[in-house]
Design a protein around this motif. Sequence first.
Motif, PDB file in Angstrom:
ATOM      1  N   LEU A 163      36.962  40.779  48.581  1.00 20.37           N
ATOM      2  CA  LEU A 163      37.617  39.513  48.704  1.00 20.37           C
ATOM      3  C   LEU A 163      36.739  38.413  48.585  1.00 20.37           C
ATOM      4  CD1 LEU A 163      40.177  40.163  51.783  1.00 20.37           C
ATOM      5  CD2 LEU A 163      40.711  40.530  49.112  1.00 20.37           C
ATOM      6  N   SER A 164      35.776  38.428  49.217  1.00 19.92           N
ATOM      7  CA  SER A 164      34.610  37.528  49.183  1.00 19.92           C
ATOM      8  C   SER A 164      33.972  37.563  47.680  1.00 19.92           C
ATOM      9  CB  SER A 164      33.397  37.710  50.090  1.00 19.92           C
ATOM     10  OG  SER A 164      32.310  36.725  50.120  1.00 19.92           O
ATOM     11  N   LEU A 165      33.841  38.429  47.112  1.00 21.82           N
ATOM     12  CA  LEU A 165      33.065  38.641  45.578  1.00 21.82           C
ATOM     13  C   LEU A 165      34.414  37.753  44.833  1.00 21.82           C
ATOM     14  CD1 LEU A 165      31.199  41.870  45.750  1.00 21.82           C
ATOM     15  CD2 LEU A 165      30.309  39.745  45.532  1.00 21.82           C
ATOM     16  N   GLY A 166      35.350  38.181  44.964  1.00 22.97           N
ATOM     17  CA  GLY A 166      36.651  37.932  44.085  1.00 22.97           C
ATOM     18  C   GLY A 166      36.834  36.438  44.013  1.00 22.97           C
ATOM     19  N   TRP A 167      36.760  35.692  45.477  1.00 23.72           N
ATOM     20  CA  TRP A 167      36.741  34.464  45.868  1.00 23.72           C
ATOM     21  C   TRP A 167      35.565  33.676  44.939  1.00 23.72           C
ATOM     22  CZ3 TRP A 167      39.888  30.655  46.081  1.00 23.72           C
ATOM     23  CH2 TRP A 167      39.294  29.429  46.897  1.00 23.72           C
ATOM     24  N   LYS A 168      34.234  34.332  44.928  1.00 28.27           N
ATOM     25  CA  LYS A 168      33.258  33.659  44.361  1.00 28.27           C
ATOM     26  C   LYS A 168      33.514  33.716  42.875  1.00 28.27           C
ATOM     27  CE  LYS A 168      29.871  34.620  47.806  1.00 28.27           C
ATOM     28  NZ  LYS A 168      28.795  35.588  48.294  1.00 28.27           N
ATOM     29  N   ALA A 169      33.916  34.702  42.261  1.00 26.05           N
ATOM     30  CA  ALA A 169      34.219  34.954  41.004  1.00 26.05           C
ATOM     31  C   ALA A 169      35.344  33.933  40.445  1.00 26.05           C
ATOM     32  CB  ALA A 169      34.792  36.408  40.463  1.00 26.05           C
ATOM     33  N   LEU A 170      36.272  33.899  41.326  1.00 25.58           N
ATOM     34  CA  LEU A 170      37.358  32.885  41.072  1.00 25.58           C
ATOM     35  C   LEU A 170      36.927  31.361  40.731  1.00 25.58           C
ATOM     36  CD1 LEU A 170      40.446  32.513  40.316  1.00 25.58           C
ATOM     37  CD2 LEU A 170      40.591  32.421  42.775  1.00 25.58           C
ATOM     38  N   ARG A 171      36.168  31.046  41.871  1.00 24.67           N
ATOM     39  CA  ARG A 171      35.712  29.616  41.735  1.00 24.67           C
ATOM     40  C   ARG A 171      34.709  29.452  40.458  1.00 24.67           C
ATOM     41  NH1 ARG A 171      32.535  28.132  47.075  1.00 24.67           N
ATOM     42  NH2 ARG A 171      31.563  30.331  46.607  1.00 24.67           N
ATOM     43  N   ASN A 172      34.052  30.474  40.167  1.00 26.46           N
ATOM     44  CA  ASN A 172      33.177  30.258  38.984  1.00 26.46           C
ATOM     45  C   ASN A 172      33.644  30.418  37.768  1.00 26.46           C
ATOM     46  OD1 ASN A 172      30.770  29.633  40.601  1.00 26.46           O
ATOM     47  ND2 ASN A 172      30.529  31.681  40.938  1.00 26.46           N
ATOM     48  N   ASN A 173      34.674  31.162  37.549  1.00 20.62           N
ATOM     49  CA  ASN A 173      35.651  31.601  36.234  1.00 20.62           C
ATOM     50  C   ASN A 173      37.002  31.311  36.289  1.00 20.62           C
ATOM     51  OD1 ASN A 173      32.930  33.172  34.960  1.00 20.62           O
ATOM     52  ND2 ASN A 173      33.114  33.633  37.061  1.00 20.62           N
ATOM     53  N   PHE A 174      37.421  30.354  36.971  1.00 22.10           N
ATOM     54  CA  PHE A 174      38.626  30.046  37.182  1.00 22.10           C
ATOM     55  C   PHE A 174      39.623  30.121  35.983  1.00 22.10           C
ATOM     56  CE2 PHE A 174      42.678  27.649  37.694  1.00 22.10           C
ATOM     57  CZ  PHE A 174      43.069  28.284  38.531  1.00 22.10           C
ATOM     58  N   ILE A 175      39.007  29.490  34.945  1.00 22.26           N
ATOM     59  CA  ILE A 175      39.999  29.213  33.683  1.00 22.26           C
ATOM     60  C   ILE A 175      40.171  30.691  32.851  1.00 22.26           C
ATOM     61  CG2 ILE A 175      40.096  28.146  31.380  1.00 22.26           C
ATOM     62  CD1 ILE A 175      40.630  26.398  33.607  1.00 22.26           C
ATOM     63  N   GLU A 176      39.003  31.438  32.991  1.00 24.10           N
ATOM     64  CA  GLU A 176      38.948  32.789  32.477  1.00 24.10           C
ATOM     65  C   GLU A 176      39.802  33.602  33.017  1.00 24.10           C
ATOM     66  OE1 GLU A 176      35.208  30.595  31.114  1.00 24.10           O
ATOM     67  OE2 GLU A 176      36.270  30.952  33.044  1.00 24.10           O
ATOM     68  N   TRP A 193      46.610  35.289  45.595  1.00 24.44           N
ATOM     69  CA  TRP A 193      46.241  36.432  46.081  1.00 24.44           C
ATOM     70  C   TRP A 193      45.885  37.443  45.198  1.00 24.44           C
ATOM     71  CZ3 TRP A 193      44.226  38.748  50.035  1.00 24.44           C
ATOM     72  CH2 TRP A 193      44.430  40.275  50.196  1.00 24.44           C
ATOM     73  N   ILE A 194      46.922  37.335  44.073  1.00 28.22           N
ATOM     74  CA  ILE A 194      46.497  38.371  42.658  1.00 28.22           C
ATOM     75  C   ILE A 194      45.192  38.055  42.132  1.00 28.22           C
ATOM     76  CG2 ILE A 194      46.926  39.268  40.440  1.00 28.22           C
ATOM     77  CD1 ILE A 194      50.110  38.764  41.510  1.00 28.22           C
ATOM     78  N   LEU A 195      44.855  36.614  42.030  1.00 28.75           N
ATOM     79  CA  LEU A 195      43.605  36.097  41.533  1.00 28.75           C
ATOM     80  C   LEU A 195      42.445  36.569  42.250  1.00 28.75           C
ATOM     81  CD1 LEU A 195      44.882  32.413  40.241  1.00 28.75           C
ATOM     82  CD2 LEU A 195      44.485  34.546  38.723  1.00 28.75           C
ATOM     83  N   ILE A 196      42.646  36.401  43.483  1.00 29.90           N
ATOM     84  CA  ILE A 196      41.310  36.917  44.377  1.00 29.90           C
ATOM     85  C   ILE A 196      41.019  38.205  44.287  1.00 29.90           C
ATOM     86  CG2 ILE A 196      40.647  36.471  46.798  1.00 29.90           C
ATOM     87  CD1 ILE A 196      42.118  33.999  47.220  1.00 29.90           C
ATOM     88  N   THR A 197      42.035  38.976  44.487  1.00 25.33           N
ATOM     89  CA  THR A 197      42.141  40.443  44.482  1.00 25.33           C
ATOM     90  C   THR A 197      41.827  41.294  43.234  1.00 25.33           C
ATOM     91  OG1 THR A 197      44.377  40.657  44.854  1.00 25.33           O
ATOM     92  CG2 THR A 197      42.937  40.404  46.666  1.00 25.33           C
ATOM     93  N   VAL A 198      41.782  40.462  41.949  1.00 27.85           N
ATOM     94  CA  VAL A 198      41.830  41.162  40.598  1.00 27.85           C
ATOM     95  C   VAL A 198      40.853  42.035  40.579  1.00 27.85           C
ATOM     96  CG1 VAL A 198      40.563  39.480  39.504  1.00 27.85           C
ATOM     97  CG2 VAL A 198      42.342  40.676  38.123  1.00 27.85           C
ATOM     98  N   PHE A 199      39.625  41.879  41.253  1.00 25.39           N
ATOM     99  CA  PHE A 199      38.378  42.718  41.033  1.00 25.39           C
ATOM    100  C   PHE A 199      38.240  43.813  42.148  1.00 25.39           C
ATOM    101  CE2 PHE A 199      37.213  38.396  39.020  1.00 25.39           C
ATOM    102  CZ  PHE A 199      36.952  38.998  37.618  1.00 25.39           C
TER     103      PHE A 199
END
Length: 244
Positions: A181-194, A159-165
């Motif tokens: 939440l949608s933008l955060g999920w997309k960012a997480l998928r594309n930049n998970f390691i970072e 939840w923290i990772l998805i909502t960080v932005f």
Amino acid sequence: MQQQYPQKPGLDFILKKAFSYWSQTFGLQLMFSIVYFGIFISVVHFFAGYYGIYEHEKELQDALKVSFQEYAVKANALSSTLNFTYFRYAFIAALVFLSPLNAGFFQIYRKLDLKEEVGLSDLFAGYRGSNFFKLIGFYLFWFLILFMFAPFIILPFIWILITVFSVPLIFFQNKRIFETLSLGWKALRNNFIEIFVCVLVAAIFSHAGFLIFLIGGLFTFPFWNAMIYSLYSSIFSEKKEDLE
């Protein structure tokens, strides 16, 4: 607001930028912590006394001397009382009310990028106008979900990772909660390691000051905001004219 999205920022660049923001604002970091903990501790202390939570302290200590199991039984009984439920609501309300302070740091970091003068009043930018109601609404939603996920161990971290932005997207781009939440999920998928590494570093460093230097925690605690803004400004690119 135009977004060039997604981007693949370098991890070392994000970390260096976060520590740069933090190192340039030591005085404001201290002020943030004094305001945050001063109000939070005062509110919690008041309501703990008001709802009689302190009256059970000796009872819990005695139970702990018997066994941890006995303590758990007593603590569970206390947590199910009506007064403790009211105290829990007051605890959440204090966290929600103080959380817009985080948005103030995002404005401060943006001003540093634009080489504008930064002042103490910027720290309270999240309480001005409609920002206050938007951020209070988000943080109420965020904390309720977080506490619902708490028993499941891994879900709060996801939840923290998805909502960080979410907060910078609401504050700078006027996005709705579910859009973030949608933008955060997309960012997480594309930049998970970072995102994963930066969140982990922020969590450790923000609390390290309390564990190692004690009073130093007042300076390290707000580091979380520097990391979030560094991630946000690196992954979500905005048009230059929108920043000015």
